[in-house]
Design an enzyme around this catalytic site. Structure first.
Site, PDB file in Angstrom:
ATOM      1  CB  SER A  11      77.293 114.723  39.858  1.00  0.00           C
ATOM      2  OG  SER A  11      77.621 113.095  40.184  1.00  0.00           O
ATOM      3  CG  HIS A  36      76.610 115.079  35.954  1.00  0.00           C
ATOM      4  ND1 HIS A  36      76.803 115.758  34.388  1.00  0.00           N
ATOM      5  CD2 HIS A  36      77.606 114.409  36.092  1.00  0.00           C
ATOM      6  CE1 HIS A  36      77.813 115.117  34.306  1.00  0.00           C
ATOM      7  NE2 HIS A  36      78.547 114.473  35.405  1.00  0.00           N
ATOM      8  CG  ASP A  38      79.531 111.645  37.033  1.00  0.00           C
ATOM      9  OD1 ASP A  38      79.888 112.136  36.177  1.00  0.00           O
ATOM     10  OD2 ASP A  38      78.998 111.846  38.113  1.00  0.00           O
ATOM     11  CG  MET A  40      82.993 106.865  36.704  1.00  0.00           C
ATOM     12  SD  MET A  40      83.912 107.275  38.243  1.00  0.00           S
ATOM     13  CE  MET A  40      83.167 108.962  38.375  1.00  0.00           C
ATOM     14  CG  HIS A  69      80.679 112.772  32.587  1.00  0.00           C
ATOM     15  ND1 HIS A  69      81.239 113.347  33.782  1.00  0.00           N
ATOM     16  CD2 HIS A  69      81.738 112.587  31.738  1.00  0.00           C
ATOM     17  CE1 HIS A  69      82.619 113.659  33.498  1.00  0.00           C
ATOM     18  NE2 HIS A  69      82.818 112.916  32.255  1.00  0.00           N
ATOM     19  CG  MET A  71      84.246 109.928  33.083  1.00  0.00           C
ATOM     20  SD  MET A  71      84.076 110.431  34.777  1.00  0.00           S
ATOM     21  CE  MET A  71      82.148 110.248  34.793  1.00  0.00           C
ATOM     22  CG  MET A 140      86.001 116.655  33.014  1.00  0.00           C
ATOM     23  SD  MET A 140      84.565 116.393  34.068  1.00  0.00           S
ATOM     24  CE  MET A 140      85.312 115.545  35.537  1.00  0.00           C
ATOM     25  CG  ASP A 178      81.419 117.093  36.417  1.00  0.00           C
ATOM     26  OD1 ASP A 178      81.432 117.098  37.724  1.00  0.00           O
ATOM     27  OD2 ASP A 178      81.345 115.909  35.625  1.00  0.00           O
TER      28      ASP A 178
HETATM   29  C1  DX5 Z   1      83.806 113.038  38.555  1.00  0.00           C
HETATM   30  C2  DX5 Z   1      82.527 113.382  38.142  1.00  0.00           C
HETATM   31  C3  DX5 Z   1      81.668 114.284  38.752  1.00  0.00           C
HETATM   32  C4  DX5 Z   1      81.627 114.325  40.187  1.00  0.00           C
HETATM   33  C5  DX5 Z   1      81.574 115.849  40.937  1.00  0.00           C
HETATM   34  O1  DX5 Z   1      84.460 112.349  37.614  1.00  0.00           O
HETATM   35  O2  DX5 Z   1      82.604 113.501  36.780  1.00  0.00           O
HETATM   36  O3  DX5 Z   1      80.289 114.608  38.049  1.00  0.00           O
HETATM   37  O4  DX5 Z   1      80.476 113.600  40.751  1.00  0.00           O
HETATM   38  O5  DX5 Z   1      81.623 115.689  42.143  1.00  0.00           O
HETATM   39  P1  DX5 Z   1      81.753 117.028  43.071  1.00  0.00           P
HETATM   40  O6  DX5 Z   1      80.797 117.766  42.782  1.00  0.00           O
HETATM   41  O7  DX5 Z   1      81.773 116.562  44.707  1.00  0.00           O
HETATM   42  O8  DX5 Z   1      83.060 117.381  42.789  1.00  0.00           O
HETATM   43 ZN    ZN Z   2      80.713 114.016  35.765  1.00  0.00          ZN
END
Ligand code: DX5
Ligand code: ZN
Length: 221
Positions: A11, A36, A38, A40, A69, A71, A140, A178
């Site tokens: 990620s 990956h 993210d 947001m 991903h 969000m 998740m 994840d």
């Molecule tokens: C959080 C993300 C994850 C995050 C995971 O909302 O979806 O992808 O980066 O981070 P770690 O591996 O540090 O828990």
């Molecule tokens: Zn993620």
């Protein structure tokens, strides 16, 4: 020990945001299977990251698939932009819009793989009537929004349930986990039926010279 070779999807959230292109290249060179990303919006989750322009700027830097991903809510108005920016997999949370089936169909229509993300409170049955429309399932094991949180073992049962649902389709749908994935929790995910692992902190810790070892440690080799 792990029976399968899991897909490792680092990620980018845990990378140095001032050097995104360099970080993406280092992760690919270190053996990552997917990147990956993210996304947001500060509304669906309490954090803001990046948008399609940054995904587009990153695309020429690596060849590995972009596992995006989302969000964000709503997600539908942005699907095309992320696809055009180079997303290969686009995953959405069912809670981000009223018509998950329509959203998944749209993602496929755009030529990407359609993923569904399960928050810790989202029941597996959410996709019971949509298994034909799903190309990836993402569980998740933390509440989305931030990296570096602890793995929720309560989600292992859900991974097992979704594994059974996938097996019943006879299709090879990646089952991704994840949040809080580390060399300690990765084998639990694999044993429960996961085939793909997202990891931020566990991959990016120690800087670029550690990435390959960190990825190997997640694979259990
Ligand atoms: C959080 C993300 C994850 C995050 C995971 O909302 O979806 O992808 O980066 O981070 P770690 O591996 O540090 O828990
Ligand atoms: Zn993620």
């Amino acid at each position: 020990m792990t029976q399968i070779r899991p897909i490792i999807a680092p990620s980018l959230l845990a990378s140095d945001f001032a050097k995104l292109g360099e970080e993406a290249r280092a992760i690919e060179a270190a053996g990552a299977d997917w990147l990956h990303i993210d996304v947001m919006d500060g509304h669906f989750v309490p954090n803001i990251t990046l948008g399609p322009d940054i995904v587009k700027a990153l695309r020429p830097h690596v060849k590995i698939p972009f596992d995006v991903h989302l969000m964000i809510a709503p997600a539908d108005p942005y699907l095309e932009a992320f696809r055009e920016a180079g997303a290969d997999i686009i995953s959405v949370h069912p809670e981000s819009g009223p018509h998950l089936n329509r959203t998944l169909k749209r993602i496929r229509q755009l030529g990407a793989k359609a993923g569904v993300v399960f928050n810790p409170s989202t029941p597996p049955e959410t996709i019971e009537w949509m298994m034909d429309e799903v190309d990836l399932i993402l569980v998740m094991s933390i509440n989305p929004g931030f990296g570096g949180q602890s793995f929720m073992t309560s989600q292992l049962k859900k991974i097992e349930r979704l594994r059974a649902m996938i097996d019943a389709t006879g299709r090879d749908i990646p089952l991704e986990v994840d949040g809080g994935v580390t060399p300690q929790t990765a084998p639990l995910c694999i044993a429960a039926g996961a085939t793909a692992l997202v990891a931020g902190s566990a991959v990016f810790r120690g800087g670029p010279s550690a990435y390959a070892d960190n990825i190997r440690a997640l694979r259990g080799v």
